[in-house]
Motif scaffolding. Sequence first.
Motif, PDB file in Angstrom:
ATOM      1  N   THR A  43      -1.779  -5.103  -5.487  1.00  0.00           N
ATOM      2  CA  THR A  43      -2.330  -4.082  -5.160  1.00  0.00           C
ATOM      3  C   THR A  43      -3.815  -3.700  -5.010  1.00  0.00           C
ATOM      4  O   THR A  43      -4.690  -4.499  -5.453  1.00  0.00           O
ATOM      5  CB  THR A  43      -1.845  -3.365  -6.617  1.00  0.00           C
ATOM      6  OG1 THR A  43      -0.743  -3.633  -6.724  1.00  0.00           O
ATOM      7  CG2 THR A  43      -2.557  -1.582  -6.316  1.00  0.00           C
ATOM      8  N   GLU A  44      -4.229  -2.918  -3.744  1.00  0.00           N
ATOM      9  CA  GLU A  44      -5.450  -3.086  -3.400  1.00  0.00           C
ATOM     10  C   GLU A  44      -5.633  -1.585  -3.188  1.00  0.00           C
ATOM     11  O   GLU A  44      -4.620  -1.007  -3.505  1.00  0.00           O
ATOM     12  CB  GLU A  44      -5.981  -3.543  -2.023  1.00  0.00           C
ATOM     13  CG  GLU A  44      -6.311  -5.119  -2.109  1.00  0.00           C
ATOM     14  CD  GLU A  44      -6.998  -5.893  -0.821  1.00  0.00           C
ATOM     15  OE1 GLU A  44      -6.971  -5.604  -0.223  1.00  0.00           O
ATOM     16  OE2 GLU A  44      -6.258  -7.920  -0.703  1.00  0.00           O
ATOM     17  N   VAL A  45      -7.175  -0.847  -3.409  1.00  0.00           N
ATOM     18  CA  VAL A  45      -7.186  -0.125  -3.074  1.00  0.00           C
ATOM     19  C   VAL A  45      -8.380   0.639  -1.811  1.00  0.00           C
ATOM     20  O   VAL A  45      -9.368  -0.413  -2.463  1.00  0.00           O
ATOM     21  CB  VAL A  45      -8.528   1.143  -4.487  1.00  0.00           C
ATOM     22  CG1 VAL A  45      -8.899   2.544  -5.161  1.00  0.00           C
ATOM     23  CG2 VAL A  45      -7.169   0.620  -5.548  1.00  0.00           C
ATOM     24  N   GLU A  50      -3.935   3.150  -2.979  1.00  0.00           N
ATOM     25  CA  GLU A  50      -3.804   2.236  -3.781  1.00  0.00           C
ATOM     26  C   GLU A  50      -2.320   2.018  -2.713  1.00  0.00           C
ATOM     27  O   GLU A  50      -1.712   2.703  -2.999  1.00  0.00           O
ATOM     28  CB  GLU A  50      -2.897   2.620  -4.806  1.00  0.00           C
ATOM     29  CG  GLU A  50      -2.831   1.547  -6.239  1.00  0.00           C
ATOM     30  CD  GLU A  50      -2.675   1.552  -7.132  1.00  0.00           C
ATOM     31  OE1 GLU A  50      -1.517   1.356  -7.053  1.00  0.00           O
ATOM     32  OE2 GLU A  50      -3.189   1.911  -8.093  1.00  0.00           O
ATOM     33  N   TYR A  51      -2.556   0.782  -2.142  1.00  0.00           N
ATOM     34  CA  TYR A  51      -1.457  -0.071  -1.414  1.00  0.00           C
ATOM     35  C   TYR A  51      -1.019  -1.648  -1.869  1.00  0.00           C
ATOM     36  O   TYR A  51      -2.145  -2.013  -2.663  1.00  0.00           O
ATOM     37  CB  TYR A  51      -2.028   0.184  -0.087  1.00  0.00           C
ATOM     38  CG  TYR A  51      -3.218  -0.562   0.260  1.00  0.00           C
ATOM     39  CD1 TYR A  51      -2.816  -2.294   1.302  1.00  0.00           C
ATOM     40  CD2 TYR A  51      -4.446  -0.299  -0.054  1.00  0.00           C
ATOM     41  CE1 TYR A  51      -4.016  -2.848   0.913  1.00  0.00           C
ATOM     42  CE2 TYR A  51      -5.269  -1.064   0.391  1.00  0.00           C
ATOM     43  CZ  TYR A  51      -5.121  -1.715   1.305  1.00  0.00           C
ATOM     44  OH  TYR A  51      -6.323  -2.408   1.936  1.00  0.00           O
ATOM     45  N   GLN A  52       0.373  -1.552  -1.360  1.00  0.00           N
ATOM     46  CA  GLN A  52       0.694  -2.844  -2.088  1.00  0.00           C
ATOM     47  C   GLN A  52       0.627  -3.641  -1.115  1.00  0.00           C
ATOM     48  O   GLN A  52       1.101  -3.818   0.495  1.00  0.00           O
ATOM     49  CB  GLN A  52       2.054  -2.832  -2.286  1.00  0.00           C
ATOM     50  CG  GLN A  52       2.486  -4.156  -2.671  1.00  0.00           C
ATOM     51  CD  GLN A  52       2.483  -4.846  -4.356  1.00  0.00           C
ATOM     52  OE1 GLN A  52       1.781  -4.030  -5.280  1.00  0.00           O
ATOM     53  NE2 GLN A  52       2.221  -6.178  -4.239  1.00  0.00           N
TER      54      GLN A  52
END
Length: 112
Positions: A43-45, A50-52
């Motif tokens: 997961t990153e921001v 936030e997205y996968q």
Amino acid sequence: MKLVTAIVKPYRLEAVKTALQEIGVHGLTVTEASGYGRQRGHTEVYRGAEYQVDLVPKVRIEVVVEDAVSEPTIEAIVKAARTGKIGDGKVWALPVETVVRVRTGERGPDAL
């Protein structure tokens, strides 16, 4: 002969190349790749959202070596690519029946 293939983190590529040169392996092929193993991505921001990330960037390294050099080649790659964290990659070897140097037509070990 063996085809040794490794999937490693992109920033470990230079260390792997250096390790291979030190044991006398000079020819290799590198391809950009992406995928995931047990970590199933991360997961990153970005800009507060936030997205996968399902597919993690990797590099695929392929080198054809003589049978006697295959184990030292594998060990050099593993040692150079290891960070001790999840996603370090994989290395495997497959038998190669024949190799031909296109420029000269040399076959077998002479083509390496």
